[in-house]
Design a protein around this motif. Structure first.
Motif: not given
Length: 688
Positions: A379-394, A424-430, A457-460
């Motif tokens: 909604g229009e009143r966002p709360e202070q964030p405590e987690l940033l989730f960043w998925p990346v295809r390797v 780290l989305d590493d399923f397709t990485s050679t 924190e980086l997670v496979s």
């Protein structure tokens, strides 16, 4: 008997009642929304179109044609259509036609289609609620808007309730736009039907004919089942409506009485010894027909009925609200509140100042100053964030400048007390291990450019999924599925999105508007033949890990990070799960993707060559193109977040897109300085 000027007389009578403090039971029909939504005749046309578009719709088309030939009046035709749909398709399939009719009133300012939603596809509860929260994208007739002001500002005069035979949410939208909360209530054939609503101060909107989307009870049927010609209306339904008519003054507008439900309920009220006074706003202005209508209504209801002919709700209701001083002094003539982003960046953002310490303020500056997009589900009143989730295809290649920009934003957010998890989305990485190591070392180097940043924190993802497969106990008893196959069962099985939306969300095919699919047919066909089917696993694996994180973080305090290409991905998540997580998208780099060679280079000279190449095109200096994107995000943004002084070249301070463009036009050699500065940030800054 009604006389000419029925609209004015009706408005005068209603206003007089309200000014005297007399409560009014309000009944609203489809006539109040006819300016923006189809009535029964339009609904039948949509049903014909639906039947023609069904692969197996030949029998249904023939049946509907027979109905048209047998009936003249629209109401019997509608009832017969409903029965033919039940016979040839299913008892709930007409719901899809009704939803399509309601969506005619949803018109976003940018004209964009609803993400991950195809025509004739069911609207679920999650998607429907999200569309309803987008208040400015709904068309509202003047009468409906005025009704919202009346209910929102004087709920006591209406006992905080309104009855309607409409299935659309426009009454709720009008109330919410007027600044009050609204609660939707429908009749439950198998349960208790409270006439008081929730214990809060919201306006209760009672939909007598059902609602356009599901409301939390899991029932698939939206429109009530039609009784056969020999069956009576359910007594519980009639009793429920009777109990909702609380006042001795009843105002009926936009309702013809075709279904008889409200008329029968009034009859039941009169049998209790009460004799309500009914002000009936009729659409017809035929003075000869009005006395007969009044007599028929009195005989049917047992009430005192005054009929006003030729009432225009878009005139009458604003007149009442104005008389009571409840309409805005100068009601806005525009439907959408349009943000002028360029003005915001010039007038609101202060150039050269340090980024704010508050995380929400920082996100607003990224939006206003650099063109990032914040999507707040809560909604229009966002709360202070405590987690940033960043998925990346390797990838096997080095991280791109797009990753740099995302990393700097993530680093600045981490410096404000937010945990950053890079999935780290590493399923397709050679060569997954090497690719992960390169990506991790580069990201940590970029993080060091921002003062106060906390290493991420980086997670496979492949390792996490394997861990769940070996040690996990499944998702039984959990609020959200944490096993990929449980996610698949929920998303692809229970929610059942269109295959097109899944292909767009997983970026197998480009996310283009439905009406432009044929224009992109060669690109789509090429993608279908070349893209790996493994991409379809991405939502299942990424979301399973996200759900594990949500066990420790409230969803409203979680932000996902990605590019504009992930919008369809997260729209699919929101249409599958009910949690209000938020999204942050970096600015769109037009005509390029993360696979383009132009987003990776090894020397400043190589970058300078790319800049010369792109600036030589007809649109090279436009916003969103390569040069503009690099200046905003790889030149100005790192200086802003890192606190580095902005340079002065030949007496010109390079502190904005306009100043840099002017400097390059005056002396193309300025591009060498830009290429050096951007390359330092991308290739070397933060080393050691």
């Amino acid at each position: 008997m009604a006389e000419p000027g029925g609209t004015g007389r009706f408005a005068e009578h209603v206003a007089q009642l309200l000014e005297n403090g007399d409560g009014v039971a309000l009944m609203v029909g489809s006539g109040v929304s006819v300016a923006v939504l189809p009535r029964l005749a339009g609904l039948l046309d949509l049903a014909d179109e639906y039947a023609l578009n069904r692969p197996d719709g030949g029998d249904l088309v023939a049946a509907l044609q027979r109905v048209r030939a047998e009936h003249v009046d629209v109401v019997p035709t509608y009832l017969a259509y409903r029965r033919e749909f039940a016979a040839w398709v299913s008892g709930t399939e007409f719901d899809v036609v009704a939803q399509e009719a309601v969506l005619r009133g949803y018109q976003p300012a940018d004209g964009a289609p609803i993400p991950n939603h195809g025509r004739w596809q069911r609207v679920g509860e999650v998607l429907g609620e999200r569309l309803e929260r987008d208040l400015d994208s709904w068309l509202l007739p003047g009468g409906m808007a005025a009704l919202g002001y009346l209910l929102a500002n004087r709920p006591d005069l209406f006992y905080s309730r309104v009855l309607t035979t409409n299935i659309d949410p426009l009454v709720e939208i009008a109330i919410r736009r007027a600044g009050h909360d609204a609660t939707t209530l429908t009749f439950h054939p198998d349960g208790a039907n409270d006439v008081h609503g929730p214990p809060d101060d919201s306006i209760r909107v009672y939909h007598l004919h059902g609602f356009w989307r599901p409301i939390g009870d899991g029932r698939r049927r939206l429109l009530p089942e039609l009784p056969s010609p020999t069956e009576r209306r359910p007594p519980a339904l009639l009793d429920w409506v009777r109990r909702l008519i609380w006042a001795d003054n009843v105002c009926v507008i936009g309702y013809s009485g075709w279904d008889g439900l409200f008329l029968d309920a009034l009859r039941e009220v009169s049998r209790t010894g009460r004799t309500p006074r009914v002000l009936w706003a009729a659409h017809t202005s035929d003075e000869k027909a009005l006395p007969e209508l009044a007599d028929r209504l009195r005989d049917r209801t047992g009430c005192t009925v005054e009929v006003f002919g030729g009432v225009d709700s878009d005139v009458a209701l604003p007149a009442v609200a104005t008389r009571l001083g409840l309409m805005p002094v100068r009601p806005t003539a525009v439907r959408h509140r349009i943000r002028h982003l360029d003005w915001e960046r010039e007038l609101i953002s202060e150039q050269g100042v340090a980024p704010p310490e508050d995380c929400l303020d920082l996100l607003r500056q990224l939006d206003r100053r650099f063109g990032w997009v914040r999507s707040w589900a809560a909604g229009e009143r966002p709360e202070q964030p405590e987690l940033l989730f960043w998925p990346v295809r390797v990838r096997a290649s080095q991280p791109s400048v797009i990753h740099l920009v995302q990393a700097l934003a993530a680093a600045a957010i981490s410096a404000r007390g937010v945990r950053v998890v890079i999935c780290l989305d590493d399923f397709t990485s050679t060569d997954a291990v090497t690719s992960r190591d390169v990506f991790e070392s580069t990201i940590r180097r970029w993080f060091r450019q921002v003062p106060g940043s906390v290493p991420p924190e980086l997670v496979s993802l492949s390792e996490e999924v394997e861990r769940v497969e070996i040690y996990g106990a499944g998702s039984d008893g959990l609020e959200r599925p944490i096993h990929p196959w449980d996610v698949a069962r929920e998303v692809y099985g229970e929610r059942n999105p269109s295959l097109l939306s899944v292909l767009m969300a997983t970026r197998v095919i480009p996310d283009v508007p439905l009406d432009r699919l044929m224009d992109h047919a060669p690109v789509i066909l090429r993608a279908l033949t070349r893209q790996s089917a493994r991409r379809l696993l991405t939502p299942l694996t990424v979301w399973s890990y996200l759900h594990r994180l949500l066990q420790r973080h409230p969803p409203s305090r979680v932000i996902t990070l990605g590019g504009r290409g992930e919008i369809a991905f997260w729209e699919l998540w929101h249409s599958s799960f009910d949690d209000p997580i938020n999204q942050l998208y970096n600015p769109y780099l037009r005509d390029l993707t993360d696979d383009s060679p132009l987003v990776r280079w090894s020397t400043p000279a190589e970058l300078r060559g790319y800049l010369d190449e792109r600036l030589a095109t007809a649109h090279g200096e436009e916003e969103g193109q390569y040069f503009h994107w690099l200046v905003q995000n790889a030149f100005l943004l790192p200086s802003y977040l890192g606190g580095y002084p902005l340079p002065v070249v030949r007496g010109v301070r390079l502190d904005s897109w306009a100043s840099i463009l002017a400097a390059v036009r005056a002396d193309p050699a300025t591009l060498d300085f830009v290429a050096d500065r951007v390359s330092t940030t991308y290739l070397r800054a933060g080393e050691g």
